[in-house]
Enzyme design. Sequence first.
Site, mmCIF file in Angstrom:
data_model
loop_
_atom_site.group_PDB
_atom_site.id
_atom_site.type_symbol
_atom_site.label_atom_id
_atom_site.label_comp_id
_atom_site.label_asym_id
_atom_site.label_seq_id
_atom_site.Cartn_x
_atom_site.Cartn_y
_atom_site.Cartn_z
ATOM 1 N N CYS A 2 0.903 -1.099 0.084
ATOM 2 C CA CYS A 2 0.031 0.078 0.094
ATOM 3 C C CYS A 2 0.876 1.208 0.026
ATOM 4 O O CYS A 2 1.678 1.436 0.955
ATOM 5 C CB CYS A 2 -1.041 0.016 1.095
ATOM 6 S SG CYS A 2 -1.845 1.635 1.289
ATOM 7 N N GLU A 111 -3.944 1.306 -6.012
ATOM 8 C CA GLU A 111 -2.561 0.137 -6.450
ATOM 9 C C GLU A 111 -2.547 0.172 -7.916
ATOM 10 O O GLU A 111 -3.467 0.608 -8.676
ATOM 11 C CB GLU A 111 -3.180 -1.045 -5.809
ATOM 12 C CG GLU A 111 -2.312 -2.183 -5.710
ATOM 13 C CD GLU A 111 -1.019 -1.867 -5.125
ATOM 14 O OE1 GLU A 111 -0.094 -1.420 -6.043
ATOM 15 O OE2 GLU A 111 -0.826 -2.026 -3.685
#
Length: 254
Positions: A2, A111
Amino acid sequence: MCGRYALTVSPEELKEILGIMDLDDFPARYNIAPTQPILVVVSDETREKGSNLPERRAVLVRWGFTPGWVKDPKQFPLLINARAETAIGKASFRAAMRHRRVLVPASGFYEWHRPSKESGERSQAYWIKPRRGGVVAFAGLMETWSSADGSEVDTGAILTTAANAAIAPIHDRMPVVIKPEDFSRWLDCKTQEPRDVADLMRPVEEDFFEAIPVSDKVNKVTNMGADLQERVIVEKPPSPSEKKKPDDGQLSFF
């Protein structure tokens, strides 16, 4: 992993959802990047037993974990994530797993799907948010680093786990999500040892998140508007030479 996320709810919503004490106003942040200050929620150890005050409070930390034993942070890797599978035993995170577990509130995270060079496809960014909206709480760790001159910097990292079946086509890792019913147990570092909360560090249900393809404007940390989360149509990918690498905004904090 992340490496970018957003927090766009109001302080009032955050106080209600996470059960935290007074919180100063803050702007919506659509592109939070490593080394920037991030909001984390900690257990309020100063709260007296039987008090009606909230059990939690919010603090700002630098996104980039620095263990207390590090002598020179400039010579130490930037640890924005910690692998849930190894954090309990890894030297960098062992103490924080035992004593300083936190929640990292977010509206969602970004992402990138990065195909192999041989495929000829370009990277595609995705905005991944709770399907039902609202705030999600990522599992996090906090550490206060002290310099030789006595100054201190609070730092933090987000725990990640193997991606579930819905996220795996985009990336093989995802943040650990702590559900509201488990907030207290995760934050309780007095009676809950790391092995007692290991069951919380698992992939969230497959239908929890939805992934929305977005433009590569999110690649640049200087882009901070709500338009970063607008859906784009995924067309035929351009040649590999047009592929852009995200700018992680690794600004010096020390």
